[in-house]
Design a protein around this motif. Structure first.
Motif: not given
Length: 178
Positions: A91-96, A133-136, A161-163
């Motif tokens: 339900g979310f992604v880590y972005v590095c 997902t909309s969660s970052v 419009a992302m969390t």
């Protein structure tokens, strides 16, 4: 080599993996670099990033495939193809920032991680993420570039419009150090 496999010089250059020197010979764009493939959404390799092995602060540390009909850096995300199912499940992604961050964290069980291959995200890349997902959660390096990028990307993701959350590392660390 591509030539040994029968590819013509013209296509090797068009693929963005070689350049033609002034003397007419081809040179390997990625000589003495560790190679990271970019997969598109279908799982096809469409481009590469090469990191200099013994970077001493001169020249480009990273080099990407030239923009081609198959590869546009602003449309691809490193690790997205491999991570998209886990991103949807978690339900979310880590972005590095970089490929080493993704590889190190994935080896330690964090499978919902991707890299922008630098500090910028395009509208196309945000749409790609938003399709799953909309969660970052941004987790950038603890340096001036990482801090600046986090602020910029938080603003871009909120506008999309992302969390958004952000992990702030300390002590000069980056996700690869974790």
């Amino acid at each position: 080599s591509l030539k040994a496999q029968g590819f013509a010089d013209e296509y090797i250059v068009k693929a963005g993996v070689s350049k033609r020197k002034e003397n007419g010979y081809l040179s390997d764009k990625f000589f003495d670099r560790i190679m990271f493939p970019f997969y598109n959404r279908k799982g096809e390799i469409v481009g590469f990033t090469g990191r200099m092995l013994n970077y001493q602060g001169e020249g480009a540390k990273y080099s990407n495939t030239e923009e081609t009909c198959l590869f546009r850096k602003g449309r691809e995300i490193f690790g997205f193809f491999q991570a998209k199912r886990t991103i949807a499940k978690e339900g979310f992604v880590y972005v590095c920032e970089g490929q080493f961050d993704v590889i190190s964290m994935a080896q330690r069980g964090v499978q919902n991680i991707i890299a922008g291959s630098g500090t910028a995200f395009t509208a196309d890349q945000l749409k790609m993420i938003h399709s799953v997902t909309s969660s970052v959660v941004f987790i950038y390096d603890d340096d001036a570039a990482g801090h600046k990028a986090a602020i910029k990307q938080i603003e871009s993701a909120v506008k999309a419009a992302m969390t958004v959350r952000c992990v702030m590392l300390t002590g000069g660390m980056d996700p690869d150090d974790l």
